[in-house]
Write an enzyme that holds these catalytic residues in place. Structure first.
Site, PDB file in Angstrom:
ATOM      1  N   GLN A  75      -0.942  -1.124   2.607  1.00  9.04           N
ATOM      2  CA  GLN A  75      -0.591   0.229   2.164  1.00  9.04           C
ATOM      3  C   GLN A  75      -1.443   1.292   2.837  1.00  9.04           C
ATOM      4  O   GLN A  75      -1.159   2.484   2.715  1.00  9.04           O
ATOM      5  CB  GLN A  75      -0.743   0.347   0.645  1.00  9.04           C
ATOM      6  CG  GLN A  75      -2.179   0.257   0.152  1.00  9.04           C
ATOM      7  CD  GLN A  75      -2.294   0.205  -1.343  1.00  9.04           C
ATOM      8  OE1 GLN A  75      -2.033  -0.819  -1.959  1.00  9.04           O
ATOM      9  NE2 GLN A  75      -2.678   1.318  -1.948  1.00  9.04           N
ATOM     10  N   CYS A  81       0.330   1.058  -4.138  1.00  9.01           N
ATOM     11  CA  CYS A  81       0.168  -0.353  -4.496  1.00  9.01           C
ATOM     12  C   CYS A  81       1.302  -0.868  -5.372  1.00  9.01           C
ATOM     13  O   CYS A  81       1.810  -1.975  -5.158  1.00  9.01           O
ATOM     14  CB  CYS A  81      -1.169  -0.557  -5.191  1.00  9.01           C
ATOM     15  SG  CYS A  81      -1.381   0.437  -6.698  1.00  9.01           S
ATOM     16  N   HIS A 373      -4.732  -0.341  -9.953  1.00  7.42           N
ATOM     17  CA  HIS A 373      -4.138  -1.023  -8.801  1.00  7.42           C
ATOM     18  C   HIS A 373      -3.120  -2.039  -9.289  1.00  7.42           C
ATOM     19  O   HIS A 373      -3.285  -2.648 -10.351  1.00  7.42           O
ATOM     20  CB  HIS A 373      -5.241  -1.724  -7.999  1.00  7.42           C
ATOM     21  CG  HIS A 373      -4.834  -2.180  -6.625  1.00  7.42           C
ATOM     22  ND1 HIS A 373      -4.174  -1.368  -5.728  1.00  7.42           N
ATOM     23  CD2 HIS A 373      -5.005  -3.373  -5.986  1.00  7.42           C
ATOM     24  CE1 HIS A 373      -3.973  -2.038  -4.601  1.00  7.42           C
ATOM     25  NE2 HIS A 373      -4.449  -3.259  -4.740  1.00  7.42           N
ATOM     26  N   ASN A 394      -2.737  -9.094  -2.141  1.00  6.93           N
ATOM     27  CA  ASN A 394      -3.114  -7.686  -2.153  1.00  6.93           C
ATOM     28  C   ASN A 394      -2.326  -6.967  -1.063  1.00  6.93           C
ATOM     29  O   ASN A 394      -1.701  -7.604  -0.211  1.00  6.93           O
ATOM     30  CB  ASN A 394      -4.618  -7.552  -1.923  1.00  6.93           C
ATOM     31  CG  ASN A 394      -5.196  -6.281  -2.508  1.00  6.93           C
ATOM     32  OD1 ASN A 394      -4.475  -5.342  -2.801  1.00  6.93           O
ATOM     33  ND2 ASN A 394      -6.501  -6.254  -2.679  1.00  6.93           N
TER      34      ASN A 394
END
Length: 453
Positions: A75, A81, A373, A394
């Site tokens: 990102q 996110c 997040h 992630n």
């Protein structure tokens, strides 16, 4: 604390006196460990000093159930996110249907529509609250962050339902989608200026206010198109699969593309949260005032549940072959170079000779934690029917951890994970029934809305 309780000392004054400061200095100097820590932390990162190597070296990155076989996304300098995690969940089935090893939907396309829809959502909130003072807490909160990058699962679903999806090739990243600060700064000023003008027309009624809103949205549209490009209405979709076979689906709209390649019934997913505050009963639904991005879309609804229920449902989903979208307070007890989280990763109490005694509920109540997040669970290590650690995709690129896939010890899940999205059909009967109750409305500044701010 090392100062102890000395009944001979005078009562603490309202202000800091030189004598009181001298007492603190003497107490600090009286312990050699304080000097040692001062020497260390003034020359080295406190996280390097506080890192508990026994915890770090005891973390095994293997898991018994491992789903991911694709590259991690990035990102970059944006707060997307929640959007990346949602698209990462959907791209698994799309890649399988396309017969390719790796695939990405356009994150820039959804960013464009989220910003435009969110601008309209903000201005409608301004219309609704235009009778309140500008320093009213709700109005002030709206004005503080009119166009942030954050979002929630329900907001992601609403975007896909209304605007569909496109492959990354149809609307690739731009400099501003990867680093949104300058674009957001311009959008924020335009929207606050628009809020001033819309509020100024309150006496003339909503029709006049919405005519003003149209002018503001026209400017927002220009800014978005300049920074991000123009979202395609139709595009030619063709590709080569992993066996080098060529395919062409022809010209598709974004909604047609989503209908063809989204393999999960995302409108059937619900959000479970772990909110242990006494004011948040388990088994009740919640919503947050003015939380959302699309006017008239289904509201953002949370169902409060115990942390063990979140763990069980997440584990069952992964064991059943499906990753899990989740939200957490990401920076707590995190080591980014090796990509690990553990609730006891850093011994800050030992460094500072201070007690850190707040539990999860206390941290929420006293503004020491919130959802910051969203990511994707792609693996779990199950021992005797219970989760021991979790594998996480992630969206911070592939440089750290296991090429962008992190390891979370189960201790961290309990302390710092707040939310998961799972199929309604996976819920036990009592939780499923609770979804039909009227939600408790939390104020717009409640920490349960933080992921979208």
């Amino acid at each position: 604390m090392t100062t102890g309780n000395d009944d001979t000392r005078p009562a603490m004054a309202r202000n800091l006196t030189p004598d009181e400061v001298e007492l603190f200095e003497k107490a600090f100097a009286s312990r050699p460990a304080n000097q040692l820590m001062q020497n260390a932390v003034t020359q080295t990162s406190v996280d390097d000093v506080a890192l508990d190597r026994r915890v770090l070296t005891g973390i095994d990155h293997s898991v018994s159930h491992h789903l991911d076989d694709w590259k991690a996304t990035n990102q970059k300098q944006s707060g997307r996110c929640w959007m990346f995690a949602g698209l990462n969940l959907l791209r698994v089935g799309a890649a399988e249907k396309l017969g390719v090893k790796d695939f990405e939907f356009s994150q820039n396309y959804l960013l464009w529509w989220d910003k435009f829809e969110r601008a309209n959502h903000f201005l409608e909130a301004v219309v609704e609250t235009s009778g309140r003072d500008v320093d009213d807490r709700t109005v002030a909160g709206l004005l503080k962050d009119p166009i942030g990058d954050g979002g929630q699962w329900n907001m992601f679903v609403a975007l896909v339902a209304k605007h569909g999806l496109v492959p990354k090739s149809a609307m690739p990243e731009t400099d501003s989608s990867s680093a949104t600060r300058a674009m957001n700064r311009a959008l924020g000023t335009l929207l606050r200026q628009g809020a001033r003008d819309v509020r100024g027309l309150a006496a003339e009624g909503p029709e006049a206010q919405r005519e003003c809103k149209r002018e503001v949205l026209a400017a927002v549209h220009r800014v978005l198109s300049i920074h991000l490009g123009t979202p395609p209405r139709r595009f030619l979709w063709q590709w080569e699969d992993k066996d080098k076979e060529f395919h062409r689906d022809g010209w598709l709209t974004p909604k047609e593309f989503a209908d063809a390649y989204v393999q999960l019934p995302i409108d059937e997913y619900v959000c479970l949260v772990h909110d242990p505050r006494e004011s948040s009963p388990v088994g009740r639904t919640f919503t947050v005032e003015y939380l959302g991005n699309i006017v008239d879309a289904p509201p953002v609804i949370y169902l409060n549940a115990g942390i063990d229920q979140l763990k069980q449902l997440a584990m069952d989903s992964i064991v059943g072959g499906e990753p899990v979208w989740f939200g957490c307070d990401v920076a707590k007890m995190m080591r980014s170079d090796v990509g690990v989280w553990d609730a006891a990763l850093f011994d800050y109490a030992g460094v500072y000779d201070a007690s850190f005694t707040m539990d999860k509920a206390d941290r929420l109540l006293h503004h020491d934690t919130e959802m910051t997040h969203a990511m994707l669970f792609t693996g779990v290590d199950v021992v005797d029917g219970n989760p021991r650690r979790w594998r996480v995709e992630n969206s911070w690129g592939g440089e750290n951890a296991d090429k962008g896939f992190w390891t979370m010890n189960d201790s961290w899940f309990g302390e710092h994970v707040f939310e998961i999205a799972v199929r309604r059909s996976a819920l036990p009967a009592d939780l499923a029934a609770a979804l039909d109750g009227d939600p408790i409305v939390l104020p717009s500044w409640d920490p349960m809305g933080a992921l979208a701010r």
